[in-house]
Design a protein around this motif. Structure first.
Motif, PDB file in Angstrom:
ATOM      1  N   GLU A   1       2.559  -3.653 -12.745  1.00 32.11           N
ATOM      2  CA  GLU A   1       3.288  -2.788 -11.742  1.00 32.11           C
ATOM      3  C   GLU A   1       4.147  -3.884 -11.286  1.00 32.11           C
ATOM      4  N   PRO A   2       5.202  -3.336 -10.301  1.00 31.53           N
ATOM      5  CA  PRO A   2       6.260  -4.498  -9.948  1.00 31.53           C
ATOM      6  C   PRO A   2       5.977  -5.467  -9.127  1.00 31.53           C
ATOM      7  N   TRP A   3       4.947  -5.232  -8.367  1.00 32.56           N
ATOM      8  CA  TRP A   3       4.182  -6.452  -7.371  1.00 32.56           C
ATOM      9  C   TRP A   3       3.839  -7.551  -8.111  1.00 32.56           C
TER      10      TRP A   3
ATOM     11  N   ARG B   1      -2.142  -5.459  -7.293  1.00 32.25           N
ATOM     12  CA  ARG B   1      -0.888  -5.400  -6.511  1.00 32.25           C
ATOM     13  C   ARG B   1      -1.381  -6.167  -4.976  1.00 32.25           C
ATOM     14  N   PHE B   2      -2.641  -5.920  -4.719  1.00 33.17           N
ATOM     15  CA  PHE B   2      -2.928  -6.472  -3.352  1.00 33.17           C
ATOM     16  C   PHE B   2      -3.349  -7.913  -3.625  1.00 33.17           C
TER      17      PHE B   2
ATOM     18  N   SER C   1      -8.809  -4.607 -10.251  1.00 31.50           N
ATOM     19  CA  SER C   1      -7.992  -3.055 -10.511  1.00 31.50           C
ATOM     20  C   SER C   1      -6.710  -2.998  -9.669  1.00 31.50           C
ATOM     21  N   LYS C   2      -7.006  -3.173  -8.311  1.00 36.29           N
ATOM     22  CA  LYS C   2      -5.626  -2.817  -7.525  1.00 36.29           C
ATOM     23  C   LYS C   2      -5.060  -4.059  -7.472  1.00 36.29           C
TER      24      LYS C   2
ATOM     25  N   ASN D   1       0.728  -1.248  -0.072  1.00 34.03           N
ATOM     26  CA  ASN D   1      -0.198  -0.009  -0.036  1.00 34.03           C
ATOM     27  C   ASN D   1       0.879   1.143   0.032  1.00 34.03           C
ATOM     28  N   ASP D   2       1.374   1.436  -1.119  1.00 32.08           N
ATOM     29  CA  ASP D   2       2.723   2.344  -1.140  1.00 32.08           C
ATOM     30  C   ASP D   2       2.332   3.283  -2.356  1.00 32.08           C
ATOM     31  N   GLY D   3       1.860   4.234  -2.202  1.00 32.89           N
ATOM     32  CA  GLY D   3       1.493   5.447  -3.337  1.00 32.89           C
ATOM     33  C   GLY D   3       0.727   4.694  -4.441  1.00 32.89           C
ATOM     34  N   HIS D   4       1.055   5.034  -5.571  1.00 31.58           N
ATOM     35  CA  HIS D   4       0.220   4.704  -6.758  1.00 31.58           C
ATOM     36  C   HIS D   4       0.849   3.504  -7.437  1.00 31.58           C
ATOM     37  N   ALA D   5      -0.002   2.657  -8.294  1.00 22.73           N
ATOM     38  CA  ALA D   5       0.816   1.881  -9.129  1.00 22.73           C
ATOM     39  C   ALA D   5      -0.449   1.715 -10.054  1.00 22.73           C
ATOM     40  N   HIS D   6      -0.004   1.378 -11.450  1.00 25.40           N
ATOM     41  CA  HIS D   6      -0.743   1.193 -12.503  1.00 25.40           C
ATOM     42  C   HIS D   6      -1.860   0.165 -12.361  1.00 25.40           C
ATOM     43  N   ALA D   7      -2.852   0.199 -12.597  1.00 25.94           N
ATOM     44  CA  ALA D   7      -3.911  -0.569 -12.317  1.00 25.94           C
ATOM     45  C   ALA D   7      -3.856  -1.983 -13.164  1.00 25.94           C
ATOM     46  N   TYR D   8      -4.708  -3.294 -13.000  1.00 21.47           N
ATOM     47  CA  TYR D   8      -4.653  -4.155 -13.670  1.00 21.47           C
ATOM     48  C   TYR D   8      -3.349  -4.751 -13.790  1.00 21.47           C
TER      49      TYR D   8
END
Lengths: 344, 344, 344, 344
Positions: free
Chosen positions: D35-37, D240-241, D237-238, D25-32
């Motif tokens: 992103e790195p996660w 990374r979670f 959408s998010k 939960n660290d700032g913004h990340a591209h959806a879908y």
């Protein structure tokens, strides 16, 4: 019953078709198409469209469209078609139900899509982005729902756009015979030869009792189709009663005689109506359908003479459809009535 | 072509049906059933089944089953049926495709479900728990796929279980005429009168060319059905060509004459075969189907005499189906061949 | 990672939401919602929307839309919506797949449907004719995909049209909090009070990690929904981890603080950008989205400052979305960059 | 809340998973997933299963199963599975709804299919005949719904049968970590190495809050899957979670520590219960589930000590599930209560 201009579906079966049906009622035959009538009808269609094509018989036009389309689509894909396309406007959502996919309908003035329009729609669709249904099929109707007809080179240009983007080219040919009759060409010149991949080959509107064919002009697309047909409730048990009708229609020239006659009756009708005050022809008449804007007070009285559909309540546009069995006298009587009413 | 015992679908159409079809080919009629032939056929069916029932014509048996079932189901619901049920075993998954729901099939010895079995299945299904498909339909076949026949009181007992749990009672009546002929009753005594809610009323196996009807005996369930029919690609444009056949079959006694004849031929066949060495009859013969275990070496030679299906390769069980047009000589010739082969 | 203007989905979770999530991670709880966290979240939603409403938690916005829609539709029915609606343009055809039905999309200038437009669409759809998909749902998005907001009376007028024709009124409320914050009202004033029947209540775009709710404001429509949810793969086993987030958002005023902040950042952004040469604001900014036509050469350099989507390649229209965690400095830095680039 | 034996879904999230979630939960990340996660989690899964595999994250187990299955199936195809399979018994018909196809379920004593059984089912299915759903997928659950575990060579033998008939081999791995922990092997030895083609890789039951992965071990089958995922409402959408949780579980040895612990608790439980009068263990305990027939009077009192499910009301069989967070004291207290009750 009295003949009318409501639809070519209002006509019955041509006597030769009925005779072929009776002839096919000869003892026993294996169910589901493993019999000589179906083999012969397949051969006849191959003679028209090419030896490599894969025809399958189904019950009706919607059945042909939805099985042919669902055979080549996955639920995340889309069909590009005209807003007026039968699959978009007159099949009660059956294409969505059977394919699970999306219809991307494009407005046209005359029922005919243009390559530029299709190209733009594909670009706009977001190919490759998972958020958007992916165009998979370009579907055209020949002749169109407005009674207009694609020229072979127009179809070729559309097929080229479709194929350039990896789309399958589908034709709803419920009235393909009328189109071929108008163009003075064979069925092949407006299908196989111009890049159509899947064809709904119409029978019922051209003198059959019922029955259509799904023809995969690209035979690779036919893989698994007989399962799709059964699984879609479109496999006739006594299939000979569909195939024998197709043979009657297509083995000789009955298909083009019927269609030419219907077209000629539409031409006669438009010629008679063109100068009637209060009647304005709205589409080029290139097959067996005439569209016209009719002065509102005339619509119902004219329907009483010979029934037809009010196409668009807002603009008072009507549709008159001729058939293989429309008589000259049907037309002249109808025109005369219109002239008489318009003059009152 | 030569008559065989492969299926009642291998037979053609009864001459009276064919004559009615030809008679219906009379000029124009509104498409999609707004015409006198369809009105008359609906009236005829109502006379059989009750004035309140709602009949709709469709193309084929699978089409009748899947439209009738999907009209009353949501995708999270389930159909309880016998493992041998046509909807479970012979429709290539069409019921799952059209309804989105689950088939819960129960094993039977003779194709007939029992109330206790259905009751147990409903209890086991986990009614009310969101993790499990919810039973919504109990479907029986009359006569069954094994040629056996439910007695009226058996159907009533099954319907009572279904209704006690809020299920809809569906009957696949592809061969309902054979059942009624065997039971010596009318169609109503085994449908409306015993609690059936939705009926697939068969035509093609009993002397028609094609065509079945979905009949909602509980008319409330018919709400919206004409949209379901169209959206399922089962709406015939020239519908008179289905309805006229039904009138020919059902207005007089042709339906029961055809079915009784087929049943009689099955009785003759089983009488002849019962004592043939190497042939063991496996099911009660209560309609127009005979099931038998046949010594393996006899199966192919007998098929060469008159074709039929090997029902179960593992147990060498075969199926012989008689039809409205099976001749006594077909049976006696077949039995004689079996006796001759068995004696070798 | 750096904040951007790509989407409110690019933001993470609000610290209070994360804290609630951690607090819910307390020992065991019955799966599938039979636990106190879910009961509490349901109570909280009822406090907002009315004691009679039926809320159910699902995973995501598309999941909320398709389960809510399919619960009230049959495959022969249709949804009327704006062309820009998320269900029409950004869900890869999931609504067609889940409902089997048709989307009738209507063009709008600003993402907002008008009653006259909907009325006309219903009339044109051919209600009662089996050839056409039957309108069943009117779906609006609040705030819209163009960042505009329906006023309560506008929603009421749309709901009145829908109900007058027997349609269900659906709202995609992925950004409903932004709309309420803009309008200065509660959630109820733009849902229950104006005739919405089914609501997709958004969470993820307003500070949750994931999770949305389907809320049947008309509780009769909720019948069977828990089966639909499971059967649609939208039933969370450890549901407390969705419901605890909703409680964190909705029990106090976090929902409106988050949304108001995002809206304020959008207002700041539009104020800064409005006079930048080469940038033309294209939509009223009434929530947390700003649409602008941007001189083509500026688009990529500006994306390098803070990423965002090019909405329409043809017209160079872009979309900037602010979020609950957008900082003033993010905006001022972005505006300053735009001014600098525009001046070069 | 108190720990119980109802389900591993009753447990919460492991602290390390929760910590990873907070860290993501660290700032913004591209959806879908751009992103790195998510990239990292994909790399972690590839390290386990092979560099060529194609993992995709989804919300839940049913979502993983139905998207993986529908990606490889057409509506006329079928899935062979055990009657007890989650896809057959506990997903409310979602597999039928999403695939349109048929489930062919086979009875087992212990939840495990045998090659001979599968071979026989394929033969019986009528491959090549259009009347029957065509087997396309063989689906196994590892560990099974009865807490038993396939040995690698058993899986290989099943995969060989599947592949010999052109079927795709699918594994529901909701509890795959428990199976690997029991077998003392890695995830690869019971998936990639033995011929599994598509895997539902479980997370939620092994210490995550939510989230599963569909992994195409045969990457050719992944074609188009991201569209299937979106179109099935399973695209987070998010994202990374979800992916950060998988990394926490799979990058180190948390996955096997959690699973081994749960298995050990089940072993402790079965050891304690084995000799209690009135309790009869019914299945081999090879993972984290214990099945037992319990004297009827003990069932409810024992549930009051620690809740669990009555698996089969008729036979009084119960299911006890242990979890990553089950404590020895939970087990000993439960066993002691059983002993005390049994002795009364």
């Amino acid at each position: 019953m009295d003949r009318m201009f409501a639809s070519d579906n209002a006509s019955g079966a041509h006597p030769d078709v009925m005779a072929a049906l009776s002839a096919a009622n000869d003892g026993h035959a294996h169910a589901y198409g493993n019999e000589p009538w179906t083999e012969r009808a397949i051969a006849v269609i191959r003679k028209h469209l090419g030896e490599q094509v894969e025809p399958s018989f189904v019950f009706n036009g919607t059945g042909a469209n939805v099985t042919g389309l669902s055979a080549v689509m996955r639920p995340f894909e889309a069909i590009i078609c005209a807003t007026t396309a039968h699959i978009n406007s007159d099949e009660c959502g059956a294409p969505e139900r059977f394919t699970g996919g999306k219809l991307m309908d494009l407005p046209t003035a005359d029922g005919k899509l243009t390559p530029a329009q299709v190209e733009a729609a594909i670009v706009k669709a977001g190919v490759g982005s998972e958020h958007h249904s992916q165009p998979r099929v370009l579907s055209v109707t020949q002749s169109t729902e407005y009674g207009t007809t694609y020229r072979p080179q127009e179809l070729r240009a559309l097929a080229d756009v479709a194929h350039a983007h990896g789309l399958v080219m589908h034709m709803d040919g419920a009235r393909i015979s009328n189109a071929a009759a108008f163009l003075g060409c064979g069925l092949r010149e407006i299908t196989t030869d111009v890049g159509i991949d899947v064809l709904s080959l119409g029978g019922a509107k051209n003198g059959m009792l019922f029955g259509e064919a799904v023809v995969f002009l690209d035979p690779k697309l036919a893989e698994g189709f007989r399962f799709t047909r059964k699984n879609s409730a479109q496999l006739a048990s006594k299939m000979r009663f569909i195939s024998a009708q197709f043979t009657a229609l297509l083995e000789g020239d009955l298909w083009v005689r019927n269609a030419s006659h219907a077209n000629a009756m539409a031409a006669l009708l438009v010629a008679g109506m063109r100068d009637v005050p209060g009647i304005e022809i709205t589409q080029a008449v290139e097959a067996n359908e005439v569209f016209a804007r009719v002065r509102r007070e005339l619509i119902k009285p004219l329907q009483a003479v010979s029934d037809y559909y009010l196409w668009d309540e807002k603009s008072d546009e009507v549709r008159w459809v001729t058939s293989w069995d429309t008589q000259e006298s049907d037309v002249t009587r109808f025109v005369a009535a219109a002239i008489a009413m318009a003059g009152e």
